[in-house]
Design a protein around this motif. Sequence first.
Motif, mmCIF file in Angstrom:
data_model
loop_
_atom_site.group_PDB
_atom_site.id
_atom_site.type_symbol
_atom_site.label_atom_id
_atom_site.label_comp_id
_atom_site.label_asym_id
_atom_site.label_seq_id
_atom_site.Cartn_x
_atom_site.Cartn_y
_atom_site.Cartn_z
ATOM 1 N N ALA A 1 28.119 30.092 35.774
ATOM 2 C CA ALA A 1 27.631 31.547 35.597
ATOM 3 C C ALA A 1 27.587 32.286 36.831
ATOM 4 O O ALA A 1 27.896 33.438 36.805
ATOM 5 C CB ALA A 1 26.088 31.273 35.125
ATOM 6 N N SER A 2 27.572 31.527 37.978
ATOM 7 C CA SER A 2 27.902 32.493 39.342
ATOM 8 C C SER A 2 29.217 32.834 39.075
ATOM 9 O O SER A 2 29.479 33.838 39.872
ATOM 10 C CB SER A 2 27.327 31.574 40.207
ATOM 11 N N VAL A 3 30.293 32.189 38.905
ATOM 12 C CA VAL A 3 31.422 32.326 39.066
ATOM 13 C C VAL A 3 31.840 33.691 38.146
ATOM 14 O O VAL A 3 32.639 34.718 38.430
ATOM 15 C CB VAL A 3 32.600 31.342 38.943
ATOM 16 N N CYS A 4 31.270 33.625 36.794
ATOM 17 C CA CYS A 4 31.529 34.573 36.101
ATOM 18 C C CYS A 4 30.980 35.856 36.397
ATOM 19 O O CYS A 4 31.440 37.010 36.312
ATOM 20 C CB CYS A 4 30.898 34.195 34.641
ATOM 21 N N ALA A 5 29.953 35.739 37.143
ATOM 22 C CA ALA A 5 29.097 37.142 37.920
ATOM 23 C C ALA A 5 29.989 37.740 39.034
ATOM 24 O O ALA A 5 30.129 38.751 38.868
ATOM 25 C CB ALA A 5 27.855 36.774 38.404
ATOM 26 N N VAL A 6 30.671 36.924 39.711
ATOM 27 C CA VAL A 6 31.368 37.361 40.751
ATOM 28 C C VAL A 6 32.782 37.966 40.183
ATOM 29 O O VAL A 6 33.102 39.059 40.594
ATOM 30 C CB VAL A 6 31.981 36.016 41.846
ATOM 31 N N ALA A 7 33.293 37.166 38.912
ATOM 32 C CA ALA A 7 34.521 37.823 38.402
ATOM 33 C C ALA A 7 34.148 39.313 37.701
ATOM 34 O O ALA A 7 35.041 40.224 37.801
ATOM 35 C CB ALA A 7 34.824 36.963 37.380
ATOM 36 N N TRP A 8 33.082 39.141 37.193
ATOM 37 C CA TRP A 8 32.662 40.669 36.533
ATOM 38 C C TRP A 8 32.374 41.805 37.524
ATOM 39 O O TRP A 8 32.853 42.781 37.219
ATOM 40 C CB TRP A 8 31.507 40.442 35.612
ATOM 41 N N TRP A 9 31.697 41.316 38.635
ATOM 42 C CA TRP A 9 31.552 42.104 39.645
ATOM 43 C C TRP A 9 32.949 42.748 40.215
ATOM 44 O O TRP A 9 33.119 43.941 40.431
ATOM 45 C CB TRP A 9 30.632 41.764 40.781
ATOM 46 N N GLU A 10 33.981 41.899 40.244
ATOM 47 C CA GLU A 10 35.273 42.211 40.628
ATOM 48 C C GLU A 10 35.941 43.274 39.632
ATOM 49 O O GLU A 10 36.499 44.324 40.190
ATOM 50 C CB GLU A 10 36.122 40.976 40.894
ATOM 51 N N VAL A 11 35.669 42.916 38.332
ATOM 52 C CA VAL A 11 36.165 43.831 37.350
ATOM 53 C C VAL A 11 35.427 45.184 37.470
ATOM 54 O O VAL A 11 36.215 46.259 37.206
ATOM 55 C CB VAL A 11 35.895 43.264 36.014
ATOM 56 N N HIS A 12 34.136 45.077 37.653
ATOM 57 C CA HIS A 12 33.354 46.372 37.784
ATOM 58 C C HIS A 12 34.117 47.414 39.053
ATOM 59 O O HIS A 12 34.146 48.506 39.100
ATOM 60 C CB HIS A 12 31.982 46.223 37.984
ATOM 61 N N ARG A 13 34.299 46.638 40.043
ATOM 62 C CA ARG A 13 34.906 47.457 41.239
ATOM 63 C C ARG A 13 36.142 47.895 41.130
ATOM 64 O O ARG A 13 36.652 48.965 41.616
ATOM 65 C CB ARG A 13 34.876 46.311 42.584
ATOM 66 N N LEU A 14 36.980 47.205 40.140
ATOM 67 C CA LEU A 14 38.329 47.667 39.894
ATOM 68 C C LEU A 14 38.160 48.831 39.041
ATOM 69 O O LEU A 14 39.140 49.703 39.109
ATOM 70 C CB LEU A 14 39.119 46.521 39.066
ATOM 71 N N GLN A 15 37.128 48.780 37.999
ATOM 72 C CA GLN A 15 37.137 50.094 37.198
ATOM 73 C C GLN A 15 36.646 51.195 38.012
ATOM 74 O O GLN A 15 37.110 52.283 37.733
ATOM 75 C CB GLN A 15 36.106 49.765 36.035
ATOM 76 N N THR A 16 35.813 51.133 38.908
ATOM 77 C CA THR A 16 35.292 52.198 39.566
ATOM 78 C C THR A 16 35.993 52.907 40.853
ATOM 79 O O THR A 16 35.988 53.822 41.023
ATOM 80 C CB THR A 16 33.722 51.768 40.235
ATOM 81 N N ARG A 17 36.702 51.844 41.386
ATOM 82 C CA ARG A 17 37.246 52.363 42.759
ATOM 83 C C ARG A 17 38.683 52.376 42.541
ATOM 84 O O ARG A 17 39.493 53.314 43.068
ATOM 85 C CB ARG A 17 37.028 50.959 43.639
#
Length: 350
Positions: A327-343
């Motif tokens: 779950a912690s790995v998926c949270a970090v991965a999803w945060w990375e995807v979110h930063r790719l979308q916003t930045r």
Amino acid sequence: MSFGGPNNPYQPPYQPPPTNPYQPPPPNPGPYSPPPPPPNTGPYVPPQPYPYPNPYPPYVPQPRPYVPQGGLLGGLRGAEWPPLRDLLRAGRQRMHGCVWLFLLLPCTWFVVPFLMAGYVFARSARVRAHRLFPPRAHRLYHDPQVTRLQKARALSAAAMTLALLIAYGKPEDFGEVQQQYLMRLVVTPPLLLLSAPVVIAVLYRWAPPHARPHMGQRMRAAGKAALWYVGAVTAIPLITGIFALSDDVPWLAAVLMVPLYWLLFFLGFATGPAVRSGFNSAGVHAALPALLTGVLVWEFAIISLVAGGRPPGPPLVSVLAFVGGPASVCAVAWWEVHRLQTRHGVRLRG
């Protein structure tokens, strides 16, 4: 006597007629006058060549000789390995005295040709492996904050695993953790080869229509690199099987040793970059490495549960340890995807 008319001897001296003060003086017809400018026959007049030969020839950069940084072996840690000729030329001046003593001993002369041939094979396999799987191409956009969070998450997971083993583990649990780590090293490449096409197909279906042709071209390049890796993995057991059947033909074994060593070197240099990049999945889509990480971590959790059982400790602690890591790995991965979308404007769906 006449005092007027053209024959008057007392007339004032001759003066030239007045001229325009703004008119340029006439050209000097003397022998040292500059040459007249060329006639302008068009809107653009090309520059005239210099009348004297240029004493300075044009600069042509020359290739610099290979100079290893940090010693003879320190230069081999870079991105490129020099050819054997350049390596020997540079090492002749930097080689340690013990190495010269080793090379001058007659009993070690038969080792030197094998070392030189091994270096040539290793360099050839390394160049091909890094051409297919570049070492630093595992992320299309480098985000320092995501990298720091991933390192912090990995260190915290290792600390939690060690704490659980110390608090609730048994002596055999330490050996089981080591076996699971080795199993992951062996299982990761084939599991990634099976999981990547599924994730890529889903992401290709979600992608907007105008982005699909570009993704298709990148998928062909990534598939070619993956086929190279699968071919190398498949060829090694085939060659070893031929070894077992060629006892009566000794020269065949000697011939097959050449591709076997090259394939082993290739897999050794290609496995790390291929696993980190997800077989060049970042070139297909910037979010693919993060999505593949989230899928693989749950697959590893299920494999570890089937092979070694649940983590040690009470039921609640064991369940939290089993779920918390993926779950912690998926949270970090999803945060990375979110930063790719916003930045960076990366889109998952059309």
